[in-house]
Design a protein around this motif. Structure first.
Motif, short mmCIF file in Angstrom:
data_model
loop_
_atom_site.label_atom_id
_atom_site.label_comp_id
_atom_site.label_asym_id
_atom_site.label_seq_id
_atom_site.Cartn_x
_atom_site.Cartn_y
_atom_site.Cartn_z
N ASN A 134 77.12 -36.77 68.98
CA ASN A 134 75.95 -36.35 68.20
C ASN A 134 75.42 -37.46 67.31
N PHE A 135 74.18 -37.24 66.86
CA PHE A 135 73.57 -38.05 65.83
C PHE A 135 73.23 -37.13 64.66
N LYS A 136 73.41 -37.66 63.47
CA LYS A 136 73.19 -36.91 62.24
C LYS A 136 71.99 -37.49 61.51
N PHE A 137 71.05 -36.63 61.16
CA PHE A 137 69.82 -37.07 60.51
C PHE A 137 69.73 -36.48 59.10
N PHE A 138 69.36 -37.32 58.13
CA PHE A 138 69.18 -36.93 56.73
C PHE A 138 70.55 -36.68 56.07
N SER A 139 70.55 -36.06 54.90
CA SER A 139 71.81 -35.92 54.17
C SER A 139 72.06 -34.52 53.62
N LYS A 140 71.13 -33.97 52.81
CA LYS A 140 71.35 -32.65 52.21
C LYS A 140 70.10 -31.78 52.34
N PRO A 141 70.05 -30.87 53.30
CA PRO A 141 70.99 -30.68 54.42
C PRO A 141 70.74 -31.74 55.48
N TYR A 142 71.56 -31.74 56.54
CA TYR A 142 71.38 -32.69 57.62
C TYR A 142 71.27 -31.95 58.96
N GLY A 202 73.86 -28.87 58.90
CA GLY A 202 75.05 -28.94 58.07
C GLY A 202 74.69 -29.23 56.62
N TYR A 203 75.70 -29.00 55.76
CA TYR A 203 75.50 -29.27 54.34
C TYR A 203 76.79 -29.80 53.75
N PRO A 204 76.76 -30.97 53.08
CA PRO A 204 77.97 -31.53 52.48
C PRO A 204 78.20 -31.00 51.07
N ILE A 205 79.49 -30.77 50.75
CA ILE A 205 79.90 -30.40 49.40
C ILE A 205 81.07 -31.30 49.04
N GLN A 206 80.79 -32.36 48.32
CA GLN A 206 81.78 -33.40 48.01
C GLN A 206 82.36 -33.94 49.33
N ASP A 207 83.68 -33.85 49.53
CA ASP A 207 84.29 -34.35 50.76
C ASP A 207 84.29 -33.32 51.90
N ARG A 249 82.20 -30.45 54.44
CA ARG A 249 80.90 -30.21 55.06
C ARG A 249 80.96 -28.89 55.83
N ILE A 250 79.89 -28.12 55.71
CA ILE A 250 79.78 -26.83 56.42
C ILE A 250 78.70 -26.98 57.47
N GLU A 251 79.00 -26.57 58.72
CA GLU A 251 78.06 -26.78 59.82
C GLU A 251 77.91 -25.53 60.68
N LEU A 252 76.70 -25.34 61.18
CA LEU A 252 76.39 -24.30 62.15
C LEU A 252 75.70 -24.98 63.33
N THR A 253 76.32 -24.89 64.52
CA THR A 253 75.83 -25.64 65.68
C THR A 253 75.66 -24.72 66.88
N ASN A 298 77.83 -22.28 80.17
CA ASN A 298 78.40 -22.05 78.85
C ASN A 298 77.33 -22.07 77.76
N THR A 299 77.46 -21.14 76.82
CA THR A 299 76.61 -21.11 75.63
C THR A 299 77.49 -20.66 74.46
N TYR A 300 77.36 -21.32 73.33
CA TYR A 300 78.10 -20.82 72.17
C TYR A 300 77.48 -21.30 70.87
N MET A 301 77.84 -20.59 69.79
CA MET A 301 77.49 -20.98 68.44
C MET A 301 78.79 -21.24 67.70
N ASN A 302 78.83 -22.34 66.95
CA ASN A 302 80.04 -22.73 66.24
C ASN A 302 79.76 -22.82 64.74
N PHE A 303 80.65 -22.18 63.97
CA PHE A 303 80.63 -22.32 62.52
C PHE A 303 81.90 -23.08 62.13
N SER A 304 81.75 -24.20 61.43
CA SER A 304 82.92 -25.03 61.15
C SER A 304 82.87 -25.58 59.73
N VAL A 305 84.07 -25.93 59.26
CA VAL A 305 84.24 -26.63 57.99
C VAL A 305 84.95 -27.93 58.27
#
Length: 201
Positions: free
Chosen positions: A111-119, A155-160, A162-166, A189-196
């Motif tokens: 993946n590529f990550k764009f921006f910072s808060k949120p990204y 995603g959204y970072p909180i200090q060290d 990060r919370i993501e929904l993909t 395959n199709t899925y949604m992932n919630f991760s920390v």
């Protein structure tokens, strides 16, 4: 061909990990997954919240510019349709909602990550099948042990942390099943992932 792809991906990941300014971390999450027929939804939905699986792995983050990062991961991924649905086959016949396979993959999102808060998270993903188990209806082995698709998330970072929904949509056809009247099911395959995630370095 599969071995060549694996070697190339591992080389790219090691090249990324060896870069001094790369951040590293661990991630843990939950998937809600199902099969789609090509890119068509099931009863108007891409998700089956009764079919859940675990995702656990590691990530790296390499600066490309101030607002763009290369963001690869290596993840053990439980997806497929993991809900047994014995009654549905008799009542409705064979369709995409009656295909229930538990699938475990070693997934490598590039993946590529764009921006910072949120990204934003965008990029391709390749998955190598570790195990498969047919639940309510066995339609044979999958056509391919390599699943290729694409990710889009936020995603959204909180200090060290990060919370993501993909959201992930596979492009590879796993099962191709012929039905009456020249109708065909193309299972993907199709899925949604919630991760920390947590940055270790």
């Amino acid at each position: 061909m599969r071995n060549k792809i694996t070697v190339i991906i591992i080389f790219l990941l090691f090249a990324t990990f060896s870069y001094s300014q790369t951040k590293f971390g661990a991630t843990l999450g939950l998937n809600t997954s199902r099969f789609t027929d090509g890119f068509k939804t099931v009863n108007g939905s891409y998700f089956n919240f009764s079919s859940t699986g675990l995702s656990i792995g590691a990530f790296a983050e390499l600066d490309i510019s101030e607002k763009i990062k290369f963001y690869p991961k290596i993840i053990y991924n439980q997806i497929g349709d993991r809900e047994k649905d014995f009654g549905n086959v008799e009542e409705r016949g064979l369709d995409i909602s009656t295909i229930d396979y538990k699938l475990d993959y070693l997934s490598i999102p590039l993946n590529f990550k764009f921006f910072s808060k949120p990204y934003l998270i965008v990029g391709p993903q390749i998955g190598f099948l570790i195990s498969e188990k047919a639940e309510s209806l066995n339609l044979g082995d999958l056509k391919t042990s390599v699943d290729i698709g694409g990710n889009f998330g936020i995603g959204y970072p909180i200090q060290d942390f990060r919370i993501e929904l993909t959201f992930y949509q596979g492009f590879s056809t796993l099962l191709e099943i012929e039905r009456e009247f020249n109708d065909e099911i193309e299972t993907r395959n199709t899925y949604m992932n919630f991760s920390v995630g947590y940055i270790i370095k």
